[in-house]
Design a protein around this motif. Structure first.
Motif, PDB file in Angstrom:
ATOM      1  N   ARG A 106      23.989  18.622  10.189  1.00 42.30           N
ATOM      2  CA  ARG A 106      22.813  18.734  11.168  1.00 42.30           C
ATOM      3  C   ARG A 106      21.245  18.091  10.787  1.00 42.30           C
ATOM      4  N   ASP A 107      21.070  18.608   9.436  1.00 38.97           N
ATOM      5  CA  ASP A 107      19.821  18.330   9.109  1.00 38.97           C
ATOM      6  C   ASP A 107      19.720  16.403   8.723  1.00 38.97           C
ATOM      7  N   PHE A 108      21.050  16.267   8.711  1.00 37.04           N
ATOM      8  CA  PHE A 108      20.970  14.566   8.724  1.00 37.04           C
ATOM      9  C   PHE A 108      20.609  14.482  10.191  1.00 37.04           C
ATOM     10  N   ALA A 109      21.134  15.532  11.543  1.00 38.52           N
ATOM     11  CA  ALA A 109      20.861  14.525  12.585  1.00 38.52           C
ATOM     12  C   ALA A 109      19.320  15.106  12.586  1.00 38.52           C
ATOM     13  N   ILE A 110      18.934  16.275  12.223  1.00 40.65           N
ATOM     14  CA  ILE A 110      17.483  15.778  12.489  1.00 40.65           C
ATOM     15  C   ILE A 110      16.547  15.144  12.018  1.00 40.65           C
ATOM     16  N   LEU A 111      16.874  15.220  10.904  1.00 40.69           N
ATOM     17  CA  LEU A 111      16.373  13.644  10.210  1.00 40.69           C
ATOM     18  C   LEU A 111      16.001  12.443  10.856  1.00 40.69           C
TER      19      LEU A 111
END
Length: 268
Positions: A170-175
Motif C-alpha cells: 500500500r505504501d509503495f502504491a501511494i508513493l
C-alpha cells in the motif's frame, strides 16, 4: 458549434436503449423514448434555426478542420492522444485499468463513463485532434476519467489492505501515485506557464494587434486583406478581411483539401 452536448446525449440514449432492449423491458423502453422526445424537439428546432440562419447544418470549423484525407486525420488524431498522455503524467492514466481488471461486474456509472470516454476518443481521432495547445478536445472526458481512476484506487486500496499486513504494498502504491501526480503537475506547469504568461503580459496577441493597427492607419479604406488570423487582425484593421483558413469563410472552408485541414497544408 461544440460537439460535447450532442455526443453526451447520443451516448446516453444509445446505451440506455441498447440495455433496455437487451432486457426486453418494453415499458421502460417506451418511457425512455418519451423522455427523449423533448430533448429531440429542442435539438431539432435549434438545428432548423441554424440551417435557416447559416445555410448549413455543420459549422465552418468542421469543414475547415475535420475534412480532407481520412488516413491523415486518423494519424494526426493518434499523435494528438499520444502527446496528451506523454505530457500529462504518462502512466497515471493506466490506473483506469484497476476497476476494469478487479471488478467482474462494473457499476452502471462506470459503464456510462467508459461509454462517454470511448466516444470522446473516437471523435478526437476522427477529427484529427486540434491545432491549439493544451488538448482542449479532451477536457470533456476528464471528469469521467478521474472518476474511474478514483474508483480504481479505492478498489486497489481495499484489496491491498486485506492482504498486506505490513502495508508495504500500500505504501509503495501511494508513493507511486504521488510521484506520478508530481510528474503530471510539473508537465502541466511546464506547458502552460509560458503560454499563460505571454497571454497575461499581452505579448501573445501583440504582433497580430500591431499588424491590424498598421493596416488600419496605412492601408486604403477599400483595401481587401487576406490572411490566417481573421479574428484579431481583421478586427483591429477595420478592413475587408478574407479568411484563408476558412473558419469564417464558407467558400474557402469547403474547398476540397488534399490533407488534413490545417493552415499550413496545401489545398487543391
Amino acid at each position: 458549434s461544440r460537439h460535447e452536448g450532442a455526443l453526451f446525449f447520443i451516448v446516453c440514449f444509445a446505451g440506455d436503449t441498447w440495455r433496455t432492449a437487451k432486457n426486453k423491458d418494453s415499458i421502460l423502453l417506451r418511457r425512455l423514448i418519451l423522455r427523449t422526445i423533448p430533448i429531440g424537439v429542442l435539438f431539432a428546432l435549434y438545428n432548423l434555426w441554424r440551417i435557416s440562419y447559416y445555410h448549413s447544418l455543420l459549422p465552418n470549423t468542421f469543414y475547415a478542420k475535420a475534412t480532407g484525407d481520412f488516413s491523415a486525420r486518423i494519424s494526426e488524431g493518434m499523435v494528438y492522444l499520444f502527446r496528451f498522455v506523454l505530457n500529462n503524467g504518462s502512466l497515471l492514466y493506466l490506473l483506469v485499468l484497476f476497476p476494469i481488471l478487479s471488478q467482474l461486474r462494473l457499476k452502471p456509472s462506470v459503464i456510462r463513463s467508459l461509454e462517454f470516454i470511448i466516444a470522446g476518443l473516437i471523435f478526437v481521432i476522427y477529427s484529427g485532434g486540434d491545432w491549439m495547445p493544451l488538448w482542449r478536445f479532451l477536457c470533456p472526458i476528464m471528469p469521467m476519467l478521474f472518476y474511474i481512476m478514483g474508483l480504481g484506487l479505492a478498489e486497489f486500496w481495499t484489496r491491498v489492505k486485506t492482504r498486506d499486513i505490513q502495508l508495504r504494498r500500500r505504501d509503495f502504491a501511494i508513493l507511486m501515485v504521488i510521484v506520478l501526480l508530481a510528474i503530471g503537475v510539473y508537465q502541466e506547469r511546464r506547458l502552460t506557464f509560458p503560454l499563460m504568461s505571454s497571454v497575461r503580459e499581452g505579448s501573445f496577441y501583440r504582433p497580430n494587434i500591431l499588424a491590424g493597427l498598421w493596416l488600419k492607419f496605412n492601408a486604403d479604406p477599400s483595401a481587401k486583406v487576406a490572411g490566417e488570423e481573421a479574428g484579431i487582425i481583421g478586427y483591429y484593421s477595420q478592413r475587408y478581411f478574407i479568411d484563408m483558413v476558412g473558419i469564417v469563410e464558407p467558400h474557402i472552408a469547403r474547398i476540397p483539401k488534399r490533407y488534413w485541414g490545417t493552415p499550413t497544408l496545401p489545398v487543391r
